[in-house]
Structure formats: C-alpha cells, structure tokens
Design a protein around this motif. Structure first.
Motif, PDB file in Angstrom:
ATOM      1  N   HIS A  58       0.813  -1.216   0.000  1.00  0.00           N
ATOM      2  CA  HIS A  58       0.000   0.000   0.000  1.00  0.00           C
ATOM      3  C   HIS A  58       0.849   1.270   0.000  1.00  0.00           C
ATOM      4  O   HIS A  58       2.044   1.257   0.298  1.00  0.00           O
ATOM      5  CB  HIS A  58      -0.943   0.006   1.209  1.00  0.00           C
ATOM      6  N   GLY A  59       0.199   2.380  -0.320  1.00  0.00           N
ATOM      7  CA  GLY A  59       0.844   3.681  -0.260  1.00  0.00           C
ATOM      8  C   GLY A  59       0.981   4.170   1.164  1.00  0.00           C
ATOM      9  O   GLY A  59       0.479   3.559   2.119  1.00  0.00           O
ATOM     10  N   ASN A  60       1.672   5.281   1.339  1.00  0.00           N
ATOM     11  CA  ASN A  60       1.945   5.829   2.666  1.00  0.00           C
ATOM     12  C   ASN A  60       0.673   5.990   3.492  1.00  0.00           C
ATOM     13  O   ASN A  60      -0.332   6.521   3.012  1.00  0.00           O
ATOM     14  CB  ASN A  60       2.626   7.197   2.525  1.00  0.00           C
ATOM     15  N   ALA A  61       0.724   5.504   4.721  1.00  0.00           N
ATOM     16  CA  ALA A  61      -0.313   5.664   5.751  1.00  0.00           C
ATOM     17  C   ALA A  61      -1.486   4.714   5.614  1.00  0.00           C
ATOM     18  O   ALA A  61      -2.333   4.648   6.508  1.00  0.00           O
ATOM     19  CB  ALA A  61      -0.826   7.105   5.797  1.00  0.00           C
ATOM     20  N   TRP A  62      -1.567   3.937   4.540  1.00  0.00           N
ATOM     21  CA  TRP A  62      -2.693   3.040   4.376  1.00  0.00           C
ATOM     22  C   TRP A  62      -2.474   1.726   5.123  1.00  0.00           C
ATOM     23  O   TRP A  62      -1.627   1.637   5.998  1.00  0.00           O
ATOM     24  CB  TRP A  62      -2.981   2.825   2.889  1.00  0.00           C
ATOM     25  N   SER A  63      -3.219   0.707   4.807  1.00  0.00           N
ATOM     26  CA  SER A  63      -3.147  -0.562   5.534  1.00  0.00           C
ATOM     27  C   SER A  63      -3.729  -1.667   4.665  1.00  0.00           C
ATOM     28  O   SER A  63      -4.142  -1.430   3.527  1.00  0.00           O
ATOM     29  CB  SER A  63      -3.942  -0.482   6.846  1.00  0.00           C
ATOM     30  N   MET A  64      -3.805  -2.871   5.247  1.00  0.00           N
ATOM     31  CA  MET A  64      -4.396  -3.996   4.529  1.00  0.00           C
ATOM     32  C   MET A  64      -5.887  -3.799   4.277  1.00  0.00           C
ATOM     33  O   MET A  64      -6.491  -4.521   3.475  1.00  0.00           O
ATOM     34  CB  MET A  64      -4.209  -5.288   5.329  1.00  0.00           C
ATOM     35  N   ASP A  65      -6.499  -2.818   4.918  1.00  0.00           N
ATOM     36  CA  ASP A  65      -7.928  -2.588   4.752  1.00  0.00           C
ATOM     37  C   ASP A  65      -8.256  -1.616   3.624  1.00  0.00           C
ATOM     38  O   ASP A  65      -9.436  -1.355   3.361  1.00  0.00           O
ATOM     39  CB  ASP A  65      -8.529  -2.068   6.060  1.00  0.00           C
ATOM     40  N   GLY A  66      -7.228  -1.060   2.958  1.00  0.00           N
ATOM     41  CA  GLY A  66      -7.470  -0.138   1.864  1.00  0.00           C
ATOM     42  C   GLY A  66      -7.440  -0.822   0.510  1.00  0.00           C
ATOM     43  O   GLY A  66      -7.234  -2.032   0.389  1.00  0.00           O
ATOM     44  N   TYR A  67      -7.692  -0.031  -0.526  1.00  0.00           N
ATOM     45  CA  TYR A  67      -7.575  -0.461  -1.917  1.00  0.00           C
ATOM     46  C   TYR A  67      -8.580  -1.542  -2.308  1.00  0.00           C
ATOM     47  O   TYR A  67      -8.339  -2.325  -3.230  1.00  0.00           O
ATOM     48  CB  TYR A  67      -6.152  -0.926  -2.220  1.00  0.00           C
ATOM     49  N   GLY A  68      -9.716  -1.549  -1.653  1.00  0.00           N
ATOM     50  CA  GLY A  68     -10.752  -2.515  -1.995  1.00  0.00           C
ATOM     51  C   GLY A  68     -11.155  -2.511  -3.462  1.00  0.00           C
ATOM     52  O   GLY A  68     -11.358  -3.580  -4.055  1.00  0.00           O
ATOM     53  N   PRO A  69     -11.283  -1.338  -4.112  1.00  0.00           N
ATOM     54  CA  PRO A  69     -11.678  -1.341  -5.525  1.00  0.00           C
ATOM     55  C   PRO A  69     -10.695  -2.080  -6.436  1.00  0.00           C
ATOM     56  O   PRO A  69     -11.097  -2.622  -7.460  1.00  0.00           O
ATOM     57  CB  PRO A  69     -11.720   0.158  -5.871  1.00  0.00           C
TER      58      PRO A  69
END
Length: 318
Positions: A58-69
């Motif tokens: 992921h990009g800075n500050a995100w997590s495994m819970d991002g980028y769902g799309p």
C-alpha cells in the motif's frame, strides 16, 4: 460505469506473519511498549484452481484494509491477493518526526520478503476459514504490485535499488519467487527531489537500471508530486530507465490516486472516477495474467481499447 463483479470472493484477516525488527508501539499514557506484528489480509475467489498470487504494498499511511476497488477486481480475475500492513500505516502512529521513520523503507521491503518467505503459512492460516484454499494456489506464479511508496517497495523485489547521497546503489533486494510486477504511480529518480523530500525522504532515490524483472508501470498524465520539481513524466522513470521487458500504461487525466484506487470517496482522492479505477485494476490483472502464462486475451483486448480511446489512455512496450 464499471461492470459489477459477480464472482464470489472471501477475505480473511488478520493473519500474523513471523518477522523481526519491526520496532515497537509506545503507549505513552500507559507507559508500555509492545512489538508491532506484521499482519496481512488475504482475499481470494471462492472457486478456481491454479490461482496465481499477488502481493500488494500500500501507499503511505494506508493498511491492509485499503484499496478494496483494486483488490476485489484482482481476486475476481482469479488472483489470491495478500495485503500487508506496513509500519507507516496511520494505525501505528509513526510520523515523520519519529526516529523509527527513517528505516521504514527498509522494513517495508522486509515485510514483503517475510510475506513471500512465509506464503505457505499464510495460506494455511487462510485455510482455517477458506478450507482448501492453499491447495488451489499456484505458488510458482507470484507477482508484487504497489502504489506510490508501495510501488518503490515492490520495485525493490523486482531489482531496483536505492541510491545513497553519493549516487552509489545500495543492496539487492530481489526475491527469487517473484516473476512479474506492477508499479502504480511510483517515484521517479531522485535528482529532482524538493527540499522537503530531501530532508524527510532521502530513500526516494530509486535506481531502475537493474530492475530486470518484467513489469507494468502505470502513470497518470496529471500526477504532479510535491516531492519532485518535475511533472507527471517523473512517474514514468521506472519504465524508461529500466531494462526490457516492460510495459507502460499512461492514463491521460489520471492524478496520483488514479480515480480513487485506495477506496471510494477517501480524502486523498482528487480525481474521483470509478471507470478510471476499474481501468487500473483490469490493466494490472490483464498484464499479469499475460506474463504469468495464464491468458493473453485480456491484455490484447486492452491494447485494442487503447487504440480507440481517443487519447484517454495509451500503452507502450519495450
């Protein structure tokens, strides 16, 4: 509008991955410290066999819970997607002024290595909730993908190195199990960094001349970074400066989040466009299915779309 996904998916989280050297979490109010484990999320289709693996940084500050799309479309295309949460995630509270921040770029790369080194354990952990998943995975076909800082992290496993202040390349972080990758809105060379980037992000000096693993580079034609004095072409360096074989997808009106790839209506998105998000997701899937020897038709269809897109996006190859 993007086509609705009708393939059933399942996600399992968190799965803890064995690793060391990830620092500690300091609870100032309680006066305690504890280690920060490496945790991942696994998303997979409920059906299918010989599924390739896609590890996403992921990009800075995100997590495994991002980028769902992105992740949902990749899983629907037949990938088992593994998403680690890196130390720079907001949930860990490690900012630029934290002494641990200076080494996070290395720990990010170590996270990706740990995921790949313990892939069997991760899949076994997912088996507890998705019986038989590990038996449906083809662990000989593994790709790494990253967005922004995650792109530079993924690039290290593809062969890119980090230059020091004198311009000397650092160590080789390639991983033998990685056969392809995709870099989305990823840092260019460091000779045009802004004063802020030079002070806080000195590791943002990738050397792509050694990145020989096949990869797709995705860049936005309107992506203007506050970290570089150059324009959107900065994000195409990974394509132009690396050896073949490489492919470049340029999305004319795309900004750094390329329509909102991290999630719907998130605050970082400056160019909300679900169709653009679907294009990024489907292009990465099509490219990887092509180079991993699964299916060439989706990539050929994308090239045909590019030829009639009236400049909305273009594809280059070398």
């Amino acid at each position: 509008m993007p086509q609705a996904l009708d393939r059933r998916l399942i996600a399992v989280k968190p799965i803890t991955v064995p690793t060391t050297g990830r620092g500690v979490h300091r609870d100032i109010e309680r006066g305690t410290e504890r280690g920060i484990p490496l945790q991942v999320k696994v998303t997979a289709p409920v059906d299918g066999t010989d599924l390739p693996v896609l590890v996403f940084s992921h990009g800075n500050a995100w997590s495994m819970d991002g980028y769902g799309p992105l992740v949902d479309r990749w899983a629907a295309a037949g990938f088992v997607v593994v998403q680690p949460t890196h130390l720079d995630s907001r949930r860990h509270g490690i900012g630029l002024d934290d002494p641990r921040f200076a080494t996070i770029w290395r720990i990010r790369i170590a996270d990706l290595h740990a995921v790949l080194d313990h892939l069997d354990d991760i899949l076994d952990g997912a088996d507890d909730h998705v019986p038989g998943l590990s038996a449906r995975v083809d662990a000989s076909r593994v790709a790494v993908v990253g967005h922004s800082w995650g792109g530079q992290s993924a690039a290290a496993l593809l062969g890119a190195r980090v230059l020091n202040a004198e311009g000397t390349p650092g160590e080789d972080f390639t991983h033998p199990s990685v056969t392809a990758g995709a870099l989305i809105a990823t840092t260019g060379t460091g000779d045009t960094l802004t004063p802020f980037a030079l002070e806080h992000l000195p590791f943002m000096r990738p050397d792509y001349t050694t990145m020989s693993t096949p990869a797709l580079v995705v860049a936005g034609g309107e992506d203007r970074s506050a970290m570089s004095t150059r324009g959107p072409d900065w994000f195409t360096d990974a394509y132009h400066l690396s050896p073949a074989p490489k492919r470049l997808l340029t999305i004319a009106d795309g900004e750094h989040t390329l329509g909102g790839i991290a999630g719907e209506a998130v605050r970082e998105t400056s160019d909300e466009d679900p169709e653009r998000v679907a294009l990024v997701a489907d292009a990465v899937a099509a490219y990887l299915l092509d180079v991993l020897g699964d299916d060439t038709s989706a990539w050929q269809d994308l090239r045909q779309r590019a030829s009639v897109s009236s400049g909305a996006f273009s594809i280059d190859s070398k």
